[in-house]
Design a protein around this motif. Structure first.
Motif, mmCIF file in Angstrom:
data_model
loop_
_atom_site.group_PDB
_atom_site.id
_atom_site.type_symbol
_atom_site.label_atom_id
_atom_site.label_comp_id
_atom_site.label_asym_id
_atom_site.label_seq_id
_atom_site.Cartn_x
_atom_site.Cartn_y
_atom_site.Cartn_z
ATOM 1 N N MET A 114 -37.906 36.190 0.778
ATOM 2 C CA MET A 114 -36.891 36.724 -0.088
ATOM 3 C C MET A 114 -35.664 37.166 0.708
ATOM 4 N N GLN A 115 -35.879 37.678 1.913
ATOM 5 C CA GLN A 115 -34.732 38.072 2.720
ATOM 6 C C GLN A 115 -33.890 36.857 3.080
ATOM 7 N N TRP A 116 -34.538 35.747 3.408
ATOM 8 C CA TRP A 116 -33.810 34.549 3.762
ATOM 9 C C TRP A 116 -33.037 34.012 2.566
ATOM 10 N N THR A 117 -33.571 34.162 1.365
ATOM 11 C CA THR A 117 -32.884 33.722 0.160
ATOM 12 C C THR A 117 -31.546 34.426 0.028
ATOM 13 N N GLY A 118 -31.528 35.736 0.219
ATOM 14 C CA GLY A 118 -30.283 36.483 0.159
ATOM 15 C C GLY A 118 -29.332 36.080 1.263
ATOM 16 N N HIS A 119 -29.870 35.863 2.445
ATOM 17 C CA HIS A 119 -29.049 35.453 3.587
ATOM 18 C C HIS A 119 -28.395 34.097 3.313
ATOM 19 N N ALA A 120 -29.161 33.161 2.810
ATOM 20 C CA ALA A 120 -28.628 31.827 2.528
ATOM 21 C C ALA A 120 -27.597 31.874 1.404
ATOM 22 N N GLN A 121 -27.772 32.741 0.437
ATOM 23 C CA GLN A 121 -26.822 32.858 -0.664
ATOM 24 C C GLN A 121 -25.471 33.391 -0.172
ATOM 25 N N ARG A 122 -25.484 34.262 0.823
ATOM 26 C CA ARG A 122 -24.245 34.840 1.337
ATOM 27 C C ARG A 122 -23.515 33.912 2.306
ATOM 28 N N MET A 123 -24.135 32.829 2.748
ATOM 29 C CA MET A 123 -23.515 31.918 3.706
ATOM 30 C C MET A 123 -22.302 31.220 3.111
ATOM 31 N N GLU A 124 -21.432 30.733 3.997
ATOM 32 C CA GLU A 124 -20.295 29.934 3.570
ATOM 33 C C GLU A 124 -20.802 28.630 2.972
ATOM 34 N N GLY A 125 -20.019 28.044 2.108
ATOM 35 C CA GLY A 125 -20.418 26.811 1.434
ATOM 36 C C GLY A 125 -20.525 25.603 2.336
ATOM 37 N N THR A 126 -19.914 25.665 3.522
ATOM 38 C CA THR A 126 -19.942 24.513 4.418
ATOM 39 C C THR A 126 -21.164 24.499 5.325
ATOM 40 N N ARG A 127 -21.906 25.587 5.378
ATOM 41 C CA ARG A 127 -23.085 25.657 6.248
ATOM 42 C C ARG A 127 -24.220 24.805 5.668
ATOM 43 N N ALA A 128 -25.030 24.233 6.534
ATOM 44 C CA ALA A 128 -26.078 23.299 6.117
ATOM 45 C C ALA A 128 -27.088 23.911 5.147
ATOM 46 N N PRO A 129 -27.645 25.111 5.392
ATOM 47 C CA PRO A 129 -28.623 25.642 4.438
ATOM 48 C C PRO A 129 -28.034 25.852 3.047
ATOM 49 N N LYS A 130 -26.773 26.254 2.982
ATOM 50 C CA LYS A 130 -26.125 26.467 1.691
ATOM 51 C C LYS A 130 -25.964 25.134 0.962
ATOM 52 N N ARG A 131 -25.567 24.093 1.701
ATOM 53 C CA ARG A 131 -25.416 22.776 1.077
ATOM 54 C C ARG A 131 -26.757 22.256 0.593
ATOM 55 N N LEU A 132 -27.811 22.473 1.372
ATOM 56 C CA LEU A 132 -29.129 21.995 0.966
ATOM 57 C C LEU A 132 -29.646 22.761 -0.244
ATOM 58 N N MET A 133 -29.301 24.033 -0.319
ATOM 59 C CA MET A 133 -29.760 24.860 -1.425
ATOM 60 C C MET A 133 -29.153 24.405 -2.752
ATOM 61 N N GLU A 134 -27.907 23.985 -2.724
ATOM 62 C CA GLU A 134 -27.196 23.665 -3.953
ATOM 63 C C GLU A 134 -27.038 22.173 -4.199
ATOM 64 N N SER A 135 -27.592 21.338 -3.334
ATOM 65 C CA SER A 135 -27.380 19.897 -3.457
ATOM 66 C C SER A 135 -28.234 19.308 -4.571
ATOM 67 N N THR A 136 -27.810 18.148 -4.983
ATOM 68 C CA THR A 136 -28.595 17.381 -5.943
ATOM 69 C C THR A 136 -29.167 16.181 -5.207
ATOM 70 N N LEU A 137 -30.283 15.709 -5.660
ATOM 71 C CA LEU A 137 -30.934 14.582 -5.006
ATOM 72 C C LEU A 137 -30.277 13.287 -5.450
ATOM 73 N N GLU A 138 -30.102 12.379 -4.517
ATOM 74 C CA GLU A 138 -29.449 11.114 -4.812
ATOM 75 C C GLU A 138 -30.451 9.983 -4.724
ATOM 76 N N GLY A 139 -30.049 8.836 -5.238
ATOM 77 C CA GLY A 139 -30.887 7.656 -5.154
ATOM 78 C C GLY A 139 -31.695 7.453 -6.434
ATOM 79 N N ARG A 140 -32.534 6.464 -6.383
ATOM 80 C CA ARG A 140 -33.357 6.169 -7.544
ATOM 81 C C ARG A 140 -34.469 7.184 -7.670
ATOM 82 N N ARG A 141 -34.774 7.489 -8.873
ATOM 83 C CA ARG A 141 -35.869 8.411 -9.139
ATOM 84 C C ARG A 141 -37.187 7.657 -9.110
#
Length: 70
Positions: free
Chosen positions: A1-28
Motif C-alpha cells: 500500500m505504501q508503494w501504491t501511494g508512492h507510485a501515484q505521486r510520481m511524475e507522469g513520465t516515470r516508468a512505474p506511473k506509465r505502467l500503472m495507467e497504461s492500456t494493453l495493446e495488441g490482439r486480445r
C-alpha cells in the motif's frame, strides 16, 4: 500500500506511473482479459473501505496516517 501511494505521486513520465495507467495493446487472447496493476490496487482499496484513494495518495501525510489506521 505504501508503494501504491508512492507510485501515484510520481511524475507522469516515470516508468512505474506509465505502467500503472497504461492500456494493453495488441490482439486480445482467448479467456479472461489481463488485469492492470491499478485495477488490483483499486479493488484492494475498495475492500479496505478507502474512497478516492488517488486524492488521498497525493497528500503524503494524509496517506501515511490512513495506512497506520488500517
Amino acid at each position: 500500500m505504501q508503494w501504491t501511494g508512492h507510485a501515484q505521486r510520481m511524475e507522469g513520465t516515470r516508468a512505474p506511473k506509465r505502467l500503472m495507467e497504461s492500456t494493453l495493446e495488441g490482439r486480445r487472447g482467448r479467456g479472461r482479459p489481463r488485469g492492470r496493476w491499478s485495477d488490483g490496487a483499486e479493488r484492494d482499496m475498495r475492500v479496505l473501505g478507502v474512497r478516492s484513494w488517488k486524492v488521498a495518495a497525493s497528500d503524503r501525510l494524509k496517506w501515511r496516517n490512513m495506512l497506520v489506521e488500517l
